[in-house]
Scaffold this motif. Structure first.
Motif, PDB file in Angstrom:
ATOM      1  N   LEU A  88      45.041  41.877  34.950  1.00  0.00           N
ATOM      2  CA  LEU A  88      45.955  41.638  36.067  1.00  0.00           C
ATOM      3  C   LEU A  88      45.917  40.180  36.490  1.00  0.00           C
ATOM      4  CD1 LEU A  88      47.873  42.603  38.311  1.00  0.00           C
ATOM      5  CD2 LEU A  88      45.853  43.088  39.700  1.00  0.00           C
ATOM      6  N   GLU A  89      44.717  39.628  36.665  1.00  0.00           N
ATOM      7  CA  GLU A  89      44.597  38.246  37.122  1.00  0.00           C
ATOM      8  C   GLU A  89      45.165  37.279  36.080  1.00  0.00           C
ATOM      9  OE1 GLU A  89      42.365  40.571  37.409  1.00  0.00           O
ATOM     10  OE2 GLU A  89      41.397  40.497  39.386  1.00  0.00           O
ATOM     11  N   TRP A  90      44.876  37.554  34.782  1.00  0.00           N
ATOM     12  CA  TRP A  90      45.408  36.694  33.722  1.00  0.00           C
ATOM     13  C   TRP A  90      46.934  36.713  33.749  1.00  0.00           C
ATOM     14  CZ3 TRP A  90      48.665  36.566  29.660  1.00  0.00           C
ATOM     15  CH2 TRP A  90      48.514  35.534  28.727  1.00  0.00           C
ATOM     16  N   ALA A  91      47.504  37.913  33.917  1.00  0.00           N
ATOM     17  CA  ALA A  91      48.958  38.055  33.920  1.00  0.00           C
ATOM     18  C   ALA A  91      49.578  37.396  35.149  1.00  0.00           C
ATOM     19  CB  ALA A  91      49.338  39.534  33.867  1.00  0.00           C
ATOM     20  N   LEU A  92      48.904  37.480  36.293  1.00  0.00           N
ATOM     21  CA  LEU A  92      49.422  36.820  37.500  1.00  0.00           C
ATOM     22  C   LEU A  92      49.514  35.314  37.287  1.00  0.00           C
ATOM     23  CD1 LEU A  92      47.509  38.784  40.297  1.00  0.00           C
ATOM     24  CD2 LEU A  92      49.977  38.777  39.915  1.00  0.00           C
ATOM     25  N   ALA A  93      48.483  34.743  36.667  1.00  0.00           N
ATOM     26  CA  ALA A  93      48.510  33.301  36.390  1.00  0.00           C
ATOM     27  C   ALA A  93      49.616  32.976  35.384  1.00  0.00           C
ATOM     28  CB  ALA A  93      47.152  32.854  35.854  1.00  0.00           C
ATOM     29  N   ALA A  94      49.766  33.803  34.354  1.00  0.00           N
ATOM     30  CA  ALA A  94      50.814  33.564  33.355  1.00  0.00           C
ATOM     31  C   ALA A  94      52.196  33.617  33.990  1.00  0.00           C
ATOM     32  CB  ALA A  94      50.705  34.605  32.230  1.00  0.00           C
ATOM     33  N   ALA A  95      52.396  34.590  34.865  1.00  0.00           N
ATOM     34  CA  ALA A  95      53.704  34.721  35.520  1.00  0.00           C
ATOM     35  C   ALA A  95      54.018  33.509  36.380  1.00  0.00           C
ATOM     36  CB  ALA A  95      53.732  35.994  36.370  1.00  0.00           C
ATOM     37  N   ARG A  96      53.013  33.000  37.079  1.00  0.00           N
ATOM     38  CA  ARG A  96      53.253  31.831  37.931  1.00  0.00           C
ATOM     39  C   ARG A  96      53.517  30.586  37.096  1.00  0.00           C
ATOM     40  NH1 ARG A  96      54.983  33.458  42.568  1.00  0.00           N
ATOM     41  NH2 ARG A  96      54.385  31.527  43.611  1.00  0.00           N
ATOM     42  N   LEU A  97      53.088  30.601  35.845  1.00  0.00           N
ATOM     43  CA  LEU A  97      53.381  29.505  34.927  1.00  0.00           C
ATOM     44  C   LEU A  97      54.745  29.682  34.269  1.00  0.00           C
ATOM     45  CD1 LEU A  97      49.876  29.131  33.243  1.00  0.00           C
ATOM     46  CD2 LEU A  97      50.997  27.425  34.701  1.00  0.00           C
TER      47      LEU A  97
END
Length: 567
Positions: A88-97
């Motif tokens: 979840l945290e990895w995906a949240l960072a990816a989405a914000r990028l």
């Protein structure tokens, strides 16, 4: 006073950092980071940088990752969250990028099709999002959850429409409509007016997307009905729905419905004491005339045109607009009617002609500044995300930290405050040795969730309200007094019935603080269901607080407080 203490505390933290005393530095930075209402972004980010250095030196990579998310250094944060452990945290960072497709892939593989579908929608990949929504609709957890099922079918229907499969999309939207109607009826029966209104607003959205005037009308008519009947709600919202429904009916050339609606709005203005009556009466007369004109052009029954013009005359008479009355009689005389009726209408038109000028002052309608920006908020995203995350505190706080559901652009001070409180909660929940069985740490997490102060934090608080330890449940009851939502009152009501006096006393203290406009209905329900006099007195205290809002809001609270005192 706090400003005078900051430099000294910061110097202690920096001195400990330079000396390699990482744990001591974290203690100082923890106190600095507690000052979440610091306006200077660079100042607060400087404290975060110091805490980051200490976390990294201690090898506490997960906490360092959350701090990096707080600093908006998403690419660096990803390295601290392996996809196998913290997808979840990895995906949240990816989405914000901006890497929505990658985020969706990781979330889908992690068993989060709801979150994956939203990432794909954000990327405009509706065909791929359709596959994820189909997974959601088949999820066994939706059994016995008609509201969430309706939302999932609504999102699936939208994805189908936008990916070009109109027939399948229409079927899903139709299924969502039936479910939403049933959920709204049940919510209304239980007295959950706000939830019922949300369902009807979704019907408005659904009808607009499906191009169905009937669905839009059903949503507006029922939402307005509930607002008008429950005058504890804001009159302005009812006027906004009325005015928007009128505009929509005119756009769709539903002249008869629009004219009838304008007259109804004028009557509502009189009932509530607002000054919009004359504006909507004038609109009604204009629309009845338009009804007759369009009926004639379409070759419709002459009786319909005649009746519409008579309705317009009734409205014009009520406004003392004699010039308009004369013109409308002229229009009646021009209809293909019998000679006697036409002659009569000509005489009436002549009687009103000459010197009877219409009023020159333009009456005000519903003003733009009273419109609520949240009147048509689509709750499907927030509610499905909550369902998917199952109110897990860390997951909810992580989304709040990165502003996953916030608008893009420069963050407001209030949004930054939410992010900072969310980070504090994450640091508590990810400290070494943290466990839900640790009563002290879990109670601290509950308090951190309360400080976040937004609606999304209430789900995790509800979950913690079922904790085995009364100390944690009491912390939950103390925390909800910072969140002014109807759901907060439901949590407090649960605490009032708790077998532990520690919990019930804390719930009682919070109840006195939760006096707010949208909670008045629930406060009345708490009063009527209470078995103890002290609970009833606390409800009256809360209503007195609501009265302090003043104006119509305070007046309604005062009247309700008087009513419950008489029971």
């Amino acid at each position: 006073m706090a400003k005078q203490e900051d430099p000294e505390l910061r110097q202690l933290a920096e001195r400990a950092l330079r000396g390699g005393r990482w744990q001591e530095a974290l203690g100082h930075y923890g106190k600095l980071l507690a000052k979440v209402e610091v306006f200077d972004v660079r100042r607060y980010d400087g404290w975060l940088e110091g805490a980051l250095t200490a976390y990294q030196a201690l090898g506490r990579t997960r906490e360092a990752g959350y701090v990096l998310l707080g600093l908006r250094r998403y690419a660096e944060a990803q390295r601290h969250f392996p996809t196998a452990e913290r997808p979840l945290e990895w995906a949240l960072a990816a989405a914000r990028l901006g890497h929505h497709a990658e985020a969706a892939r990781v979330l889908s593989e992690a068993g989060q099709p709801v979150l994956a579908a939203f990432e794909l929608e954000d990327a405009g990949a509706y065909a791929a999002a359709r596959l994820e929504w189909e997974r959601v609709v088949r999820d066994e957890r939706l059994a016995g959850q008609p509201y969430e099922t309706a939302l999932a079918r609504l999102r699936l229907g939208r994805a189908l429409l936008r990916s070009g499969d109109a027939p399948a999309g229409a079927r899903e939207l139709s299924a969502a409509q039936r479910l939403l109607e049933a959920v709204a009826d049940e919510a209304e029966t239980r007295g959950e007016v706000e939830h019922a209104i949300h369902c009807y607003v979704l019907l408005i959205h659904l009808g607009r997307e499906a191009g169905s005037f009937e669905n839009v009308a059903e949503g507006y008519v029922n939402a307005i009905r509930l607002l008008v009947r429950n005058d504890r709600y804001d009159f302005a919202l009812a006027f906004q729905y009325y005015d928007d429904f009128l505009t929509f009916a005119v756009e769709r050339k539903e002249w008869y419905a629009a004219a009838t609606l304008a007259r109804e709005i004028a009557a509502y203005a009189v009932k509530t004491g607002y000054v919009y009556e004359r504006h909507y009466l004038a609109r009604a007369a204009e629309l009845w005339e338009a009804t007759a004109r369009h009926n004639e052009a379409a070759g419709g029954p002459v009786d319909l045109s005649e009746n519409a013009l008579h309705a317009a005359i009734d409205v014009a008479v009520s406004m003392n607009d004699h010039a308009l009355v004369a013109r409308l009689y002229e229009a009646l005389a021009a209809l293909p009617l019998g000679p006697k009726r036409r002659a009569r209408y000509q005489r009436l038109a002549a009687r009103g002609a000459g010197g009877l000028a219409a009023p020159q002052v333009k009456a005000p309608g519903f003003p733009e500044h009273l419109r609520s920006p949240n009147a048509y908020r689509d709750p499907s995203r927030d509610d499905l995300v909550e369902w998917a995350l199952e109110n897990e505190p860390v997951a909810v706080l992580a989304r709040l930290l990165v502003g996953a559901d916030a608008a893009r652009g420069e963050a407001s001070f209030d949004e930054r405050t939410v992010w900072r409180y969310a980070l504090r909660g994450l640091l508590v929940a990810n400290a070494p040795g943290f466990s839900p069985d640790d009563v002290r740490a879990t109670a601290e997490l509950a308090r951190a969730l309360g400080h976040v102060g937004v609606f999304q934090a209430l789900g995790p608080l509800e979950r913690l309200a079922g904790h085995a330890a009364p100390e944690v449940r009491a912390a939950v009851m103390a925390s909800v007094r910072n969140t002014f939502y109807r759901r907060s009152l439901l949590i407090v009501q649960r605490g009032l019935a708790d077998p532990s006096s520690l919990v019930s006393e804390e719930a009682l203290r919070s109840l006195r603080w939760l006096g707010f406009r949208n909670g008045l209905d629930q406060l009345v329900r708490v009063y009527r269901e209470a078995k103890e006099e002290r609970v009833r007195l606390a409800v009256i205290d809360a209503m007195v607080r609501a009265e302090a809002f003043g104006g119509r809001r305070g007046e309604r609270a005062r009247l309700l407080a008087h009513d419950v005192e008489q029971e």
